[in-house]
Enzyme design. Structure first.
Site, PDB file in Angstrom:
ATOM      1  N   GLY A   1       0.838  -1.210   0.000  1.00 23.18           N
ATOM      2  CA  GLY A   1       0.000   0.000   0.000  1.00 23.18           C
ATOM      3  C   GLY A   1       0.858   1.239   0.000  1.00 23.18           C
ATOM      4  CG  ASN A   2      -0.229   4.617  -1.438  1.00 22.66           C
ATOM      5  OD1 ASN A   2      -0.968   5.399  -0.865  1.00 22.66           O
ATOM      6  ND2 ASN A   2      -0.589   3.972  -2.545  1.00 22.66           N
ATOM      7  CG  PHE A   3       3.042   6.601   3.823  1.00 21.63           C
ATOM      8  CD1 PHE A   3       2.903   5.779   4.932  1.00 21.63           C
ATOM      9  CD2 PHE A   3       4.283   6.677   3.210  1.00 21.63           C
ATOM     10  CE1 PHE A   3       3.979   5.055   5.426  1.00 21.63           C
ATOM     11  CE2 PHE A   3       5.365   5.970   3.695  1.00 21.63           C
ATOM     12  CZ  PHE A   3       5.220   5.146   4.802  1.00 21.63           C
TER      13      PHE A   3
END
Ligand code: CTP
Length: 403
Positions: free
Chosen positions: A215-217
């Site tokens: 995923g990412n932030f």
């Protein structure tokens, strides 16, 4: 009275702090009254050293509130009632001390308690000496207020009461009036009624096994702010949200929750057909594991597992290929280097009409923050720079640019 003023009949709480610019609050109060607003003045104890309540009550036709109760009668002044009564609160001048209290919830006077109780839009017009204004404590507190959604009416450069010259002069009352009027004008703007808007927001999660993902932030805040602003202007909004922990900002928004890029693509392909605007704000994962495992990868493996990845579909580019006449497609780009170059290349490659460039290098902008600063680039190369503001304000500016 100016019959056409959007302030007509509006309830305004005018907060006045103890600064020399308090003399300008008298003109501001007169302008609000002339525009047809009902104004309740709340003044800090220090404010009364600069301007008398008699002047203010005579002009506002209401007793000025400063203390929590009237000493001789015991009459209680409810900051909660005032906060609910207000259609907006304008704090002008806002001193460093009051800004600090507002930013940190130090509710030791009527003005700050009213601020904390106010549910409506708050405008803050700082006024102080240039060094106080430039102090990291002040700039941090102002940034905090901005992140709460307050509109900061920046002070001007000029001659200050101290004799010094610099940034700290409270904005002129006429201009403060304009900012507040523009806010109410926009609030009644339903010009996007009947328009269909598709927005993607948040990250995507690509499953590795039942407990892990790539995923990412991204938190989805910018996309949700755009959805809220489109809906406020009357548009019919479909929000395709990746895994985020944000509530739907407006009950008129149709929300579709998805997990992966593939699910996001499917939702967008279904929804995009009749949309007038499609705004691709999501931070879509570019790669997904080639195979999603149905059991948790265990630690006891002799070798470190190797994760093979496959390319995810490009949602924006897919919608770019499907784009029909009259549809506006907007993308976002978050870059760490050669920002403009990369953004323009993406705009062309994905057949976008606009690309909104976020720079990872701007403090206060990007993932997870409540503020953002962007450059909006259109197909014909026009660029609009939007300085650091709350994501709600940036959303409004982006929409102004693309419609
Ligand atoms: N985007 C998309 N689908 C993807 C990747 C990106 O729809 N699989 C969209 C984003 O929502 C954004 C725009 O494309 O509007 C640019 O996203 P970004 O991640 O900056 O670009 P990429 O094409 O992924 O390029 P790179 O990661 O190499 O910078």
């Amino acid at each position: 009275m100016t019959p056409s003023s959007p302030l007509e009949g509006k309830h305004i709480v005018l907060g006045i702090c103890g600064g020399i610019a308090a003399y300008k609050s008298v003109s501001l109060l007169r302008l609000f009254i002339k525009a047809g607003a009902e104004v309740q003045v709340v003044i800090t104890p220090a404010g009364k050293q600069f301007i008398t309540p008699v002047t203010l009550s005579a002009l506002s036709h209401k007793p000025v509130v400063s203390e929590f109760f009237t000493a001789n009668t015991g009459e209680w002044h409810s900051h909660v009632d005032l906060g609910m009564w207000a259609d907006c609160m304008v704090i002008a001048p806002a001193t460093a001390s009051t800004i600090g209290k507002m930013a940190n919830g130090i509710a030791d006077n009527m003005l700050v308690t009213t601020y904390l109780s106010a549910k409506s839009q708050v405008f803050v017009a700082p006024a102080m000496d240039l060094d106080m204004m430039a102090h990291p404590s002040t700039t941090r507190n102002i940034d905090l207020l901005r992140s709460y959604g307050n509109i900061i009416i920046e002070p001007e450069d000029g001659y200050l009461a101290s004799g010094l010259v610099g940034k700290g002069r409270m904005e002129e009352p006429e201009n403060i009036l304009k900012v507040v009027e523009q806010f109410f004008e926009k609030a009644s703007d339903k010009t996007l009624k009947g328009k269909k808007v598709l927005i993607t927001a948040g990250p995507t999660y690509e499953k590795i096994d039942p407990v892990r993902f790539i995923g990412n932030f991204s938190t989805g805040k910018m996309g949700f702010a755009l959805a809220a602003e489109f809906a406020r202007r009357g548009a019919d909004v479909t929000l395709v949200a990746g895994p985020v922990s944000l509530p739907t900002p407006d009950h008129n928004i149709r929300r579709i929750d998805v997990m992966s890029a593939r699910e996001m693509l499917e939702a967008c392909e279904t929804e995009c057909g009749d949309s007038d605007y499609a705004v691709m704000c999501a931070a879509v994962a570019d790669y997904a594991p080639e195979n999603e495992l149905d059991r948790k990868i265990k630690r006891e493996h002799e070798d470190v597992p190797v994760l093979r990845l496959k390319k995810n579909p490009d949602i924006a580019a897919t919608l770019g290929r499907m784009k029909r006449e009259g549809q506006t497609l907007v993308g976002f780009a978050l870059e760490t280097d050669h920002e403009l170059e990369h953004a323009v290349e993406k705009l062309q490659r994905k057949n976008l009409d606009f690309i909104v460039l976020n720079s990872m290098r701007t403090p206060g902008a990007g993932f997870g923050t409540d503020t953002n600063a962007v450059t909006i680039i259109s197909r014909d190369g026009t660029k609009a720079e939007i300085g650091l503001k709350s994501k709600a304000e940036v959303a409004s500016d982006i929409i102004d640019n693309i419609i």
